[in-house]
Structure formats: C-alpha cells, structure tokens
Design an enzyme around this catalytic site. Structure first.
Site, short mmCIF file in Angstrom:
data_model
loop_
_atom_site.label_atom_id
_atom_site.label_comp_id
_atom_site.label_asym_id
_atom_site.label_seq_id
_atom_site.Cartn_x
_atom_site.Cartn_y
_atom_site.Cartn_z
CB ALA A 147 -0.74 -0.10 1.17
CE1 TYR A 148 5.89 5.21 2.28
CE2 TYR A 148 7.53 3.48 1.55
CZ TYR A 148 7.05 4.80 1.79
OH TYR A 148 8.37 5.84 1.95
CB ALA A 149 5.06 0.16 -2.87
CB SER A 159 0.81 5.96 -1.54
OG SER A 159 2.02 5.81 -0.54
CE LYS A 160 6.15 8.41 0.13
NZ LYS A 160 6.44 9.98 0.35
#
Length: 242
Positions: free
Chosen positions: A159-161, A163-164
C-alpha cells in the site's frame, strides 16, 4: 563562491523528519530563507534554532496538510509568502509508511490514510505552490517518493509503495504541464535515512543514502546546475549499480 540560493525562499513541507530537517539545513547553508512545516512543533523549532544560530533565516509552520482541512496547504503557502516575501523552492517531503501488512490484509482505513498523506497531501501542496509560482516567474518543486519501485517492494509495504508510485506519476505529469511556466518539478526516491549529522563509516551492506546525502541531491535538483532536469525521479541507492 556565492551561495546557490541567496535571496530565495525554500519551503520544506514535512520538515520534521530526518530528510526534511537535513533538507532545511542544507538550503540554509546555501543562503536560502527556510520555512519548515510539519506536525511536530518541537522538532520544527529545533531546526529553526539551529539555522538561526548559524546566522541563517528560518521560520516554522505547525500544520498537517492532510488532516487540517482543505485550506491547510493554501494556508502553508500563504504564511510562507507573508513572512518571507515569496516562494521559490518547495520540497514536499510528506511521508507516512503505515503498518506493514500484506495487500489483502490492509484495512480500508490504512489504505485511505496512506493515499491521503503520501499522495493527496502532496497534490494539495503542489496546487498552491504551483499557483503562486505561475504568477511569480516560476520556481522549483521536489517531491519525496520511494526507492521500493527500483529495489523491489518488500512484503507488507504494498500500500505504501502504491501511494509513492502514484506520486512519481503525478510528479512527471505536473512537470510536463508546468515547465512552460518556468516551474521545474522532479522527485527523489530514497530509502530509510538516518538523522542529519550522522558521522562515521557507512555500515557494511548499507545501500541507501543518509539524510544528509539525500539533502545534497535535493539541493542539486533545486539549483541552476540541474536546469535541464525535468520530470525525473532520482533514485538514491546503490543496489542497482552494476
């Protein structure tokens, strides 16, 4: 040699983490008037004191461009201009990693918060930074993405990846749209970074840049030396070097 940013104003959004603090100190060393914005008043004040102690000019703004409402980013830019007389450089360093969970185990709340912080918060900041710069002969914007796309996404950080990765795409799109207005927009993709001022040899196997090394790259991207660098995502690691 004259300072690179003498007479310029640099806004560091997300100035209360290691990379943001290192960026603020680096801009100040190069002559810029620096505004650090973020949620941790204690850390922001410490950065301002350090810059002023060294003879530099600095201000702080306690704000959360994600949670403080739709006008928070506009307020951040307006206060920067009011206190310092302009805005020439914006370093959007807003980053939230979130809990490490596999994609299917990530709850909607975590997913929504990661997108809100890492993508929407930067987008709203860029909206108001760009609006000001368009009316005042241009400027430079650098956004903090992440090197997971080049190194491979570690389990639990999907999820973090995502968004980035979206932020990288947004950066490239905006770069193409506003270069004709004299606004250069790029991104950096670092890994984990230590607090600025960390000294000593690099630990064996450490391929990511330190906060100070990341700041050096941001300063270069914001300088005239990189005048023809537009719409790039500068990956800061050594794992892909071969």
């Amino acid at each position: 040699m004259p300072a690179r940013f003498e007479g310029k104003v640099a806004l560091v959004a997300g100035g209360d983490d290691a990379i943001g603090r290192a960026g603020a100190l680096a801009f100040a060393r190069q002559g810029a008037t620096v505004v650090v914005a973020g949620t941790d008043a204690r850390k922001l004040d410490a950065t301002v004191r350090t810059i002023r102690h060294g003879g530099g000019r600095a201000e702080s703004i306690v704000t959360d461009v994600t949670r403080d409402g739709k006008d928070a980013a506009a307020h951040m830019v307006a206060v920067t201009v009011e206190r310092c007389g302009g805005l020439d450089i914006a370093f959007n360093n807003v980053t939230v990693t979130g809990p490490a969970r596999p994609v299917a185990d990530t709850c909607e709340t975590v997913w929504t918060e990661l997108l809100a912080h890492n993508l929407t918060g930067v987008w709203t900041s860029m909206k108001h930074e760009i609006a000001y710069m368009k009316e005042h002969r241009g400027g430079v914007i650098v956004n903090t993405a992440c090197n997971l796309l080049s190194n491979g996404v570690r389990p639990g950080l999907g999820a973090y990846a995502a968004s980035k990765a979206a932020l990288t795409t947004l950066t490239r799109a905006a770069a193409g749209e506003y270069i004709a207005d004299g606004i250069r927009i790029n991104a950096i993709s670092p890994g984990p970074a230590e607090e600025p001022g960390t000294t000593g040899p690099r630990p064996a196997g450490q391929d990511h840049a330190t906060a100070d090394e990341v700041a050096d790259s941001v300063v270069w991207l914001c300088s005239d030396e990189s005048a023809f660098v537009v719409g790039h995502d500068l990956v800061l690691d050594r794992k892909r070097a071969a």
